[in-house]
Motif scaffolding. Sequence first.
Motif, mmCIF file in Angstrom:
data_model
loop_
_atom_site.group_PDB
_atom_site.id
_atom_site.type_symbol
_atom_site.label_atom_id
_atom_site.label_comp_id
_atom_site.label_asym_id
_atom_site.label_seq_id
_atom_site.Cartn_x
_atom_site.Cartn_y
_atom_site.Cartn_z
ATOM 1 N N PHE A 137 0.832 -1.206 0.000
ATOM 2 C CA PHE A 137 0.000 0.000 0.000
ATOM 3 C C PHE A 137 0.866 1.255 0.000
ATOM 4 N N LYS A 138 1.954 1.207 0.766
ATOM 5 C CA LYS A 138 2.850 2.354 0.812
ATOM 6 C C LYS A 138 3.489 2.610 -0.542
ATOM 7 N N ALA A 139 3.832 1.536 -1.244
ATOM 8 C CA ALA A 139 4.450 1.677 -2.565
ATOM 9 C C ALA A 139 3.480 2.318 -3.552
ATOM 10 N N PHE A 140 2.233 1.866 -3.563
ATOM 11 C CA PHE A 140 1.260 2.423 -4.502
ATOM 12 C C PHE A 140 0.878 3.858 -4.136
ATOM 13 N N SER A 141 0.842 4.160 -2.841
ATOM 14 C CA SER A 141 0.567 5.545 -2.451
ATOM 15 C C SER A 141 1.703 6.460 -2.893
#
Length: 361
Positions: A137-141
């Motif tokens: 999720f952090k990567a896509f954000s």
Amino acid sequence: MELSFSPSTSLGFPTTIPPCRASSHHQTKLPIKPPIKSSFSFSKFSTSHPVGFYSYRQSCSVPPLSNSHRRNNFIRACTQVGAAGSDPLLNKVSNLKDAFWRFLRPHTIRGTALGSFALVARALIENSNLIKWSLLFKAFSGLFALICGNGYIVGINQIYDIGIDKVNKPYLPIAAGDLSVKSAWFLVIFFAVTGLLIVGLNFGPFITSLYTLGLLLGTIYSVPPFRMKRFPVAAFLIIATVRGFLLNFGVYYATRAALGLAFEWRFQISTFATKLGVRNIAFLGSGLLLLNYIASIAASIYLPQAFRRNLMIPTHTILALSLVFQAWVLEQANYTQEAIAAFYRFIWNLFYAEYIIFPFI
């Protein structure tokens, strides 16, 4: 049977479509429905019957169509009538979506996305034991924040380049009148605020400061009184800093930080451009890029411990030969607008190719 459309004024028919008959010989009464308004009528010509919706042309050598074929033709015609009067609201939404996509400059998004994926993949391949699904999720954000930053920079440029774009890039939405300046301002403000919030809440003060610097450089590149794009050297430095340093360093640093690792410096190759005329800049840019490919091949030969020779040499040889061929095609086309646009797209493809192979070299 033939189905033809003809203006109602030429045959004297009312502008309505009568209820369909199941057959020309066996009539079945159907419930009468209100007529469908239309700007044209369906007609049939016959030598032995009055003009009607399902009459046959006796002189025609084509056999009559079956009931199912007649029904399919009728449904298709009605569908076309419905499409002609489609919902204006849906059309407006579709046009707005198209204008929004052109406003984002998709080719720049592809570069940002590919660069991010390549750098993240490299960091993960080097530390595969530290991969956690919770980081997805952090990567896509982070990727969404980068797209927002990209949207802000290309958007602010379009707002202040309307007059230029009407001549050079009339397909852009503001120059074409498909997107108002007010809407464009709303979008760039949304991109800037959203991107800063995502980075500030997820990646710490250092990456936030780098992201803010990128937005600032993108602003002074286009906005008066700075408008640094007027000066070739300054424009080059801004583009190289944002595209070269901030994107590559920032993404790689953030990825290693998310994995709990300290940042490690790596060698980077940067390119530059200056305005010397169309033909000269094409030769200069192609020559510099060709030198980069030659240097990459040489580096893989002399530094086998740092690079995978079996991938570096054939890949960059193919890319170099492709570059030479495309430069020759551009020369043969005498640098027409279409040829320049095709060459420009090809250079972007070379850019994408480097990001694709980066994790594996």
